[in-house]
Design an enzyme around this catalytic site. Structure first.
Site, PDB file in Angstrom:
ATOM      1  N   ASP A  40      13.613  -3.325 -12.001  1.00 21.97           N
ATOM      2  CA  ASP A  40      13.820  -3.147 -10.565  1.00 21.97           C
ATOM      3  C   ASP A  40      14.513  -4.347  -9.936  1.00 21.97           C
ATOM      4  O   ASP A  40      15.215  -4.202  -8.930  1.00 21.97           O
ATOM      5  CB  ASP A  40      12.484  -2.893  -9.857  1.00 21.97           C
TER       6      ASP A  40
ATOM      7  N   CYS B 267      15.684   6.653  -3.062  1.00 19.96           N
ATOM      8  CA  CYS B 267      14.908   5.426  -3.306  1.00 19.96           C
ATOM      9  C   CYS B 267      13.879   5.204  -2.190  1.00 19.96           C
ATOM     10  O   CYS B 267      12.676   5.210  -2.448  1.00 19.96           O
ATOM     11  CB  CYS B 267      15.848   4.239  -3.471  1.00 19.96           C
TER      12      CYS B 267
ATOM     13  N   GLU C 295      14.568   8.608 -10.120  1.00 20.85           N
ATOM     14  CA  GLU C 295      13.387   7.874  -9.665  1.00 20.85           C
ATOM     15  C   GLU C 295      12.197   8.142 -10.586  1.00 20.85           C
ATOM     16  O   GLU C 295      11.448   7.229 -10.941  1.00 20.85           O
ATOM     17  CB  GLU C 295      13.036   8.261  -8.224  1.00 20.85           C
TER      18      GLU C 295
END
Length: 226
Positions: A42, A134, A206
């Site tokens: 991330d 997101c 995701e």
């Protein structure tokens, strides 16, 4: 179009919520290995996300939109890192030590390249649709988890859910949807369906992003040892 996107995304929200990553966070026992894997990936993902904002700043002319992109860059750099620190603390490690060897895993690689491909479409609707899941998925999953009543006060991940369910992380969503609505008006119906598809693909990305941390996904040795 926006309502259809939101409605279609709910299946992904439910699946992500039921998957191991979120369920283990709700139970307070997500492994340190999964946390670190997620953070390494991330850290790179958010860097690329801000780079895309910078390119949108140059492409979209109105001042209000430029200010929005600037605010989102500031949020990622100076606020969203707080959510990363919550996870690092839960793993019992220093955040900067964890991400020192940031990793570009196959699933995150696919997601990032998906966004960059959409960035170079003629209409900004495509990249907005690629980026929107997101904040949208995180908000929906975090709110669902908190509403479940299953997260104990002493749960080390509770603050993470509260961060992504809160106004700081979700205040961008109305502007995102407004921009997408504005630019998609310029598209014929056939292209609007493409934009919806782009949005849903990012919803799946995701899901993959969380799952790769649980699976400890790596490139095969033939790729790594170059």
């Amino acid at each position: 179009m926006i309502n259809e996107m939101k409605k279609r995304s709910l299946i992904f929200v439910d699946k992500i919520y039921q998957d191991d990553f979120i369920q283990n966070m709700i139970a307070g026992n997500l492994s340190k290995e999964a946390v670190c894997h997620y953070l390494k990936a991330d850290a790179i993902y958010l860097e690329k996300f801000t780079d895309i904002y910078a390119q949108l700043f140059a492409r979209i002319p109105d001042k209000a939109s430029k200010n929005f992109f600037l605010s989102q860059i500031d949020f990622i750099f100076n606020h969203e890192v707080g959510a990363h620190h919550i996870l690092a603390e839960a793993a019992g490690r220093d955040y900067h030590d964890i991400i020192e060897d940031k990793a570009w895993y196959p699933s995150s690689d696919h997601y990032i390249k998906h966004m960059y491909y959409q960035l170079y479409q003629d209409n900004p609707s495509y990249i907005l649709a690629a980026m929107l899941p997101c904040p949208w998925i995180y908000q929906q999953v975090a709110q669902k988890a908190l509403a479940s009543g299953k997260i104990a006060d002493e749960n080390p991940f509770k603050a993470w859910f509260e961060f992504y369910a809160g106004d700081g992380a979700t205040s961008c969503l109305p502007t995102y949807f407004d921009l997408l609505k504005r630019y998609s008006k310029q598209l014929p119906e056939e292209n609007k369906k493409e934009v919806i598809r782009v949005f849903l693909e990012s919803c799946q990305h995701e899901r993959n992003f969380f799952q790769m941390a649980v699976d400890q996904e790596e490139w095969p040795e033939e790729v790594r040892n170059v």
